[in-house]
Design an enzyme around this catalytic site. Structure first.
Site, mmCIF file in Angstrom:
data_model
loop_
_atom_site.group_PDB
_atom_site.id
_atom_site.type_symbol
_atom_site.label_atom_id
_atom_site.label_comp_id
_atom_site.label_asym_id
_atom_site.label_seq_id
_atom_site.Cartn_x
_atom_site.Cartn_y
_atom_site.Cartn_z
ATOM 1 N N GLU A 222 0.870 -1.176 0.000
ATOM 2 C CA GLU A 222 0.000 0.000 0.000
ATOM 3 C C GLU A 222 0.906 1.224 0.000
ATOM 4 O O GLU A 222 1.411 1.645 1.041
ATOM 5 C CB GLU A 222 -0.920 -0.015 1.228
ATOM 6 C CG GLU A 222 -1.911 -1.169 1.251
ATOM 7 C CD GLU A 222 -2.913 -1.114 0.112
ATOM 8 O OE1 GLU A 222 -3.062 -0.039 -0.522
ATOM 9 O OE2 GLU A 222 -3.549 -2.141 -0.173
ATOM 10 N N CYS A 257 -1.673 9.270 2.089
ATOM 11 C CA CYS A 257 -1.376 8.729 0.766
ATOM 12 C C CYS A 257 -2.473 9.036 -0.253
ATOM 13 O O CYS A 257 -2.227 9.011 -1.454
ATOM 14 C CB CYS A 257 -1.149 7.222 0.850
ATOM 15 S SG CYS A 257 -2.507 6.328 1.626
#
Length: 487
Positions: A222, A257
């Site tokens: 991720e 993110c």
């Protein structure tokens, strides 16, 4: 007198090997496979949050100066929702899934059985240190695995709290937390795992993947990337500005993110958008945002210096149209908007991960797709604000990203029926909801046959008629089988 650091036991390769060996033994004994064990751990996690929410909020404030709302909602409440969903759906997730069979294996039945992978490693990030540590653990528990969690040392208060609370509320014979930095992470990566899930940046992601490759261990990465926001004209500009602000500065002051990394809009629409963003930013954070209690600080001095370098770049320093104020002592940077930054500038060639938001202008909004696709990387998320149906369709077809959101930012993270993950350099694999369960499960194919219907076709001696019939059976066509029988 020995310092506290000297008294701490060293976690090296030998310690890592012993830990994995212990967990494998407990997993092999079947401890984690039962429905009751999985439910008990998920309920334990919920109780942990209910009993210790003030301590969790304090740790997040110590690590990042997170506003209480962000900590309560984006870290604790989202994690609690994951636990509640898993408890509600777990029996259904664990049930074998029926599969169709063919004439080739008649009479038979088939199913797919979800089985736990074994002992898994989860390495989490510092920006949402509570959520990103334990949300993957929910899926790993639901799937029936033994787990080692390595929290980020950059959020030390949360890391220390996780060691204590996980040990107190979850089964420490099967779920462990290992604190530390590079040496401890390296010792963990030297071990053989059945899966590794890493949340962080691409540089460390490559190290994790290389270590996993030595043992043929599958990975979920991720990562991040430069998440673009396309802004069309003819929209509700106030709502658009507010939603961009919340996705950018309302998510850990840009240290997320999925935060908008840059905006693309037309030259004609830029002045209106900049004015709307300025107005709403002042409404949210006041005339001096460095004093606002609703903005997180930059995590540490290294990241403050990195962001300052982006701002001080000669190609960028003259492009600030709003914000730019910095407080090095308190590690604060005000929400900053930059206009018409060069594409070859440093800020446009690395993930910003902070409160700086460049705006790029194009002649027509459709050109935005070329800007995104010519970057050479695929973002973790991409956002579009538009009322144009054709443009929305073009956005979905043209832009490759981990996830897309139309007319909002970051909210897809909370939709558990959607997979959350990247593509290309923004990551591989996905989790959330049932996708978390599937990520930490092996889908085992099972075929059941009867002793009846044992046709001689498959056995020697092979003849031309058998070949014709076998081809027809594999083709699955009744007409073809009849024709083969008739020669």
């Amino acid at each position: 007198m020995e310092s506290e650091e000297m008294k701490k036991p060293v976690f090296d390769q030998e310690a890592g090997s012993l830990l994995v060996k212990e967990l494998r033994a407990n997993f092999a004994a079947g401890k984690t496979r039962s429905y009751d064990w999985r439910v008990a751990q998920l309920k334990g996690m919920i109780k942990m949050m209910e009993d210790h929410e003030p301590e969790i909020l304090t740790a997040l404030r110590d690590d990042l100066s997170k506003p209480e709302l962000e900590s309560s909602i984006y870290e604790i409440a989202l994690l609690k929702n994951s636990c509640v969903l898993a408890l509600k759906e777990l029996k259904q997730w664990m049930m074998p899934e029926k599969a169709k069979t063919s004439l080739t294996t008649f009479p038979s039945s088939a199913e797919t059985v979800s089985e736990p992978l074994g002992v898994v490693l989860i390495i989490s990030a510092w920006n949402f240190p509570f959520l990103l540590s334990l949300d993957p653990v929910v899926g790993a528990i639901a799937a029936g695995n033994a787990i080692v969690l390595k929290p980020s040392e950059i959020a030390p208060a949360t890391s220390s709290l996780l060691v204590r609370l996980v040990g107190q509320y979850l089964d420490s014979s099967c779920i462990r937390v290992v604190e530390g930095a590079v040496p401890e992470t390296s010792a963990l990566l030297d071990q053989k795992w059945d899966k590794i899930l890493y949340t962080g940046n691409g540089r460390i992601g490559r190290i994790v993947m290389a270590a996993a490759a030595k043992h043929l261990t599958p990975v979920v990465l991720e990562l991040g990337g430069k998440c673009p926001v396309i802004v069309d004209s003819g929209i509700n500009l106030r709502v658009t500005a507010r939603r961009i602000i919340m996705g950018k500065w309302g998510c850990n002051n840009g240290q997320a993110c999925i935060s908008p990394d840059y905006i693309i809009t037309t030259k004609d629409y830029t002045p209106k958008l900049v004015d709307a963003l300025k107005h709403e930013l002042e409404q949210f954070y006041g005339k001096n945002p460095l004093e606002s209690k609703d903005l997180s600080r930059i995590v540490n001095s290294n990241h403050f210096a990195r962001l300052s370098k982006l701002l001080d770049d000669d190609k960028v320093s003259g492009k600030i149209v709003h914000g730019g104020a910095r407080d090095k002592t308190n590690l604060k940077i005000a929400p900053t908007i930059l206009l018409d930054v060069p594409r070859d500038s440093l800020i446009m060639n690395e993930e910003i991960f902070g409160p700086l938001l460049p705006i790029i202008t194009v002649d027509k909004v459709e050109d935005s797709f070329n800007v995104i696709n010519s970057s050479g990387t695929k973002p973790l998320a991409a956002y579009l604000f538009s009322n144009n149906k054709k443009l929305k369709e073009q956005f979905v077809v043209t832009v490759s990203a981990g996830g897309l959101v139309v007319n909002d930012t970051a909210v897809h993270l909370a939709v558990h029926s959607l997979p959350f993950g990247g593509v290309g350099e923004s990551g591989m694999g996905a989790y959330h909801g049932k996708f978390s369960f599937d990520t930490f499960s092996h889908k085992k194919a099972v075929l059941y046959r009867s002793f009846a219907g044992d046709a001689p076709l498959r056995y020697p001696p092979y003849t031309s008629k058998k070949i014709r019939l076998m081809k027809a059976f594999l083709g699955g066509s009744i007409v073809g089988i009849i024709r083969a029988l008739l020669g």
